[in-house]
Motif scaffolding. Structure first.
Motif, mmCIF file in Angstrom:
data_model
loop_
_atom_site.group_PDB
_atom_site.id
_atom_site.type_symbol
_atom_site.label_atom_id
_atom_site.label_comp_id
_atom_site.label_asym_id
_atom_site.label_seq_id
_atom_site.Cartn_x
_atom_site.Cartn_y
_atom_site.Cartn_z
ATOM 1 N N ASN A 148 0.848 -1.192 0.000
ATOM 2 C CA ASN A 148 0.000 0.000 0.000
ATOM 3 C C ASN A 148 0.887 1.248 0.000
ATOM 4 O OD1 ASN A 148 -2.292 1.548 0.160
ATOM 5 N ND2 ASN A 148 -2.637 1.210 2.357
ATOM 6 N N LYS A 245 -6.550 -3.926 -3.132
ATOM 7 C CA LYS A 245 -5.460 -3.948 -2.155
ATOM 8 C C LYS A 245 -5.948 -4.653 -0.893
ATOM 9 C CE LYS A 245 -2.130 -1.285 -3.965
ATOM 10 N NZ LYS A 245 -0.824 -1.864 -4.345
ATOM 11 N N PHE A 246 -5.180 -5.618 -0.438
ATOM 12 C CA PHE A 246 -5.502 -6.328 0.803
ATOM 13 C C PHE A 246 -4.539 -5.878 1.896
ATOM 14 C CE2 PHE A 246 -7.115 -8.930 -2.578
ATOM 15 C CZ PHE A 246 -8.291 -9.470 -2.081
ATOM 16 N N ASP A 247 -5.081 -5.687 3.083
ATOM 17 C CA ASP A 247 -4.238 -5.406 4.244
ATOM 18 C C ASP A 247 -3.803 -6.760 4.817
ATOM 19 O OD1 ASP A 247 -3.089 -4.850 6.657
ATOM 20 O OD2 ASP A 247 -4.788 -3.706 7.459
HETATM 21 C C1 LIG Z 1 -3.713 2.142 2.380
HETATM 22 O O1 LIG Z 1 -3.306 3.338 3.013
HETATM 23 C C2 LIG Z 1 -4.335 4.313 3.129
HETATM 24 C C3 LIG Z 1 -3.773 5.555 3.793
HETATM 25 O O2 LIG Z 1 -2.503 5.831 3.321
HETATM 26 C C4 LIG Z 1 -5.478 3.769 3.943
HETATM 27 O O3 LIG Z 1 -6.531 4.707 3.958
HETATM 28 C C5 LIG Z 1 -5.973 2.459 3.350
HETATM 29 O O4 LIG Z 1 -6.946 1.886 4.204
HETATM 30 C C6 LIG Z 1 -4.814 1.486 3.173
HETATM 31 N N1 LIG Z 1 -5.293 0.287 2.489
HETATM 32 C C7 LIG Z 1 -4.982 -0.948 2.885
HETATM 33 C C8 LIG Z 1 -5.549 -2.064 2.083
HETATM 34 O O5 LIG Z 1 -4.248 -1.169 3.821
#
Ligand SMILES: *[C@@H]1O[C@H](CO)[C@@H](O)[C@H](O)[C@H]1NC(C)=O
Ligand SMILES: *[C@@H]1O[C@H](CO)[C@@H](O)[C@H](O)[C@H]1NC(C)=O
Ligand SMILES: *[C@@H]1O[C@H](CO)[C@@H](O)[C@H](O)[C@H]1NC(C)=O
Ligand SMILES: *[C@@H]1O[C@H](CO)[C@@H](O)[C@H](O)[C@H]1NC(C)=O
Ligand SMILES: *[C@@H]1O[C@H](CO)[C@@H](O)[C@H](O)[C@H]1NC(C)=O
Ligand SMILES: *[C@@H]1O[C@H](CO)[C@@H](O)[C@H](O)[C@H]1NC(C)=O
Ligand SMILES: *[C@@H]1O[C@H](CO)[C@@H](O)[C@H](O)[C@H]1NC(C)=O
Length: 369
Positions: A148, A245-247
């Motif tokens: 990310n 995008k996955f966290d």
């Molecule tokens: C990626 O980062 C943004 C802030 O920089 C955040 O709002 C978002 O939730 C993040 N996405 C993931 C998939 O972690």
């Protein structure tokens, strides 16, 4: 070998040789930084994550281009291309040193965790991953889906070992570092570069098992090329439509997804065999736009009815599109080839997506009827 770099006489040395601390993940493979070149504070900073592959390999003669051995570490990769140090300061981590057929979920998750952490540092311009080419597109797609950051993540390898006549690794590495250090590389997602070309990790695939000219995307084309080692992009920054995008910060392992290859007279019992060995989802590398024999389709539907595990229909052709079928036991993969569909399904299952959410995740990258 640091002394060899200092011989250039261009750099101030680090005040402390102590390696930066790496955050602890329960399963992380790497706990130390392996190299840090002397810092010129007006240069950008690029971090190399080395995993192995042909770029880190040596043959017994300069004519050997198959059957060679992996063995070079990240320090030796950098030492072979001192020109890199005029482009960027380099830090390096040796994450693994394997052929890319042996890259596994531990290595992929380690890379995702470490790279997210590295790119969050203001002083880091970008990162590169050195990797075997055979599954480079899988790791690249994994990074595309899990890192990310607007900063560049560049995946690079080589088709010829370091000892070969006309080895391609050194120039590929210089180009990858140049791209990772370049503001022009931002907001374009993860990229793959080899053989002077820059491609999107979302679409690029390996097309030839042997030749240098192997990484490209027939439909989506290239993002850019290197001219005199300077990246040139054909278009303004853009990211792939429908990319998710996955966290993964809490992921310690991934769901098991198998790929079953369709062909004439395919064995319908393989679906059950896959479930019995623990699969949480199955991708079919289908004939044409996601097809199988009628016997195999019946067996797959029975397994789906009995287990409810998701089936993704992809294509064994190197390029193309499998549409979604709302009433079907399987989900169309869209433009995702089987190996990329597998990674998307692994991430979606691990993140706890429902079947409808998985269907939407695949459908996000293509037009609905
Ligand atoms: C990626 O980062 C943004 C802030 O920089 C955040 O709002 C978002 O939730 C993040 N996405 C993931 C998939 O972690
Ligand atoms: C540091 O890098 C800058 C930019 O490339 C260069 O002009 C300068 O000569 C370098 N300084 C040293 C001490 O090498
Ligand atoms: C590179 O990192 C060093 C610290 O290690 C920092 O002094 C320098 O400003 C960074 N370079 C850039 C262009 O941010
Ligand atoms: C780095 O740049 C300097 C100044 O342009 C040049 O003299 C030197 O040869 C370069 N080093 C390498 C290894 O290319
Ligand atoms: C993945 O490979 C690495 C390096 O070979 C190894 O340490 C790790 O245990 C492997 N992970 C799994 C889940 O097999
Ligand atoms: C797969 O397993 C299901 C449920 O156990 C069974 O009904 C079916 O006959 C099996 N299919 C094949 C092809 O073995
Ligand atoms: C699977 O279940 C659906 C819905 O109940 C049913 O229409 C279909 O005939 C079943 N398929 C097989 C192969 O049993």
């Amino acid at each position: 070998m640091l002394s060899a770099l200092n011989v250039l006489g261009l750099f101030t040395t680090l005040a402390s040789a102590a390696p930066a601390a790496v955050p602890e993940f329960p399963h992380i493979l790497v706990t130390r930084q392996d190299i840090q070149t002397p810092v010129n504070s007006s240069l950008p900073n690029v971090t190399i994550f080395a995993t192995g592959g042909t770029i880190a390999s040596q043959g017994s003669t300069n004519l050997q281009t198959v059957g060679y051995q992996i063995g070079l570490g990240v320090q030796e990769l950098v030492d072979a291309v001192p020109e890199i140090l005029n482009v960027s300061n380099i830090a390096g981590y040796q994450v693994s040193n394997v052929g890319s057929g042996s890259i596994n979920e531990t290595i992929s998750l380690t890379l995702a965790h470490m790279i997210n952490d590295e790119l969050a540092k203001d002083e880091i311009a970008g990162v590169i991953i050195t990797h075997g080419t055979d599954t480079l597109e899988e790791t690249a797609f994994f990074m595309e889906s899990t890192v990310n950051s607007s900063k560049p993540v560049i995946c690079v390898g080589a088709m010829r070992p370091a000892t070969a006549l006309s080895a391609d690794g050194p120039l590929n590495l210089l180009q990858a570092v140049t791209l990772a250090a370049s503001p022009a590389g931002r907001n374009r997602g993860t990229m793959i570069t080899l053989n002077d070309r820059i491609g999107s990790a979302f679409y690029t695939t390996k097309n030839n098992a042997n030749t240098l000219d192997t990484f490209f995307s027939t439909e989506a084309g290239q993002l850019g090329v290197f001219i005199n080692q300077v990246p040139y992009f054909f278009f303004a920054p853009a990211e792939p439509v429908g990319r998710i995008k996955f966290d993964v910060s809490e992921f310690k392992s991934l769901a098991q997804v198998d790929i079953i290859y369709a062909h004439q007279d395919m064995n319908p019992a393989l679906f059950n065999a896959s479930i019995e060995s623990g699969a949480d989802g199955i991708v079919i590398a289908g004939v044409g736009a996601g097809g199988t024999s009628s016997k195999a389709a019946l067996a797959a539907e029975q397994v789906y009815n009995a287990t409810g595990i998701p089936f993704i229909s992809s294509h064994r052709s190197s390029d193309g599109f499998v549409p979604n079928r709302e009433d079907s036991w399987s989900i169309g993969s869209g433009f995702y080839n089987p190996q990329k569909a597998r990674i998307l399904l692994q991430l979606a299952l691990t993140a706890g997506y429902s079947e409808d959410e998985i269907r939407e995740a695949f459908a996000a990258s293509y037009p609905m009827p």
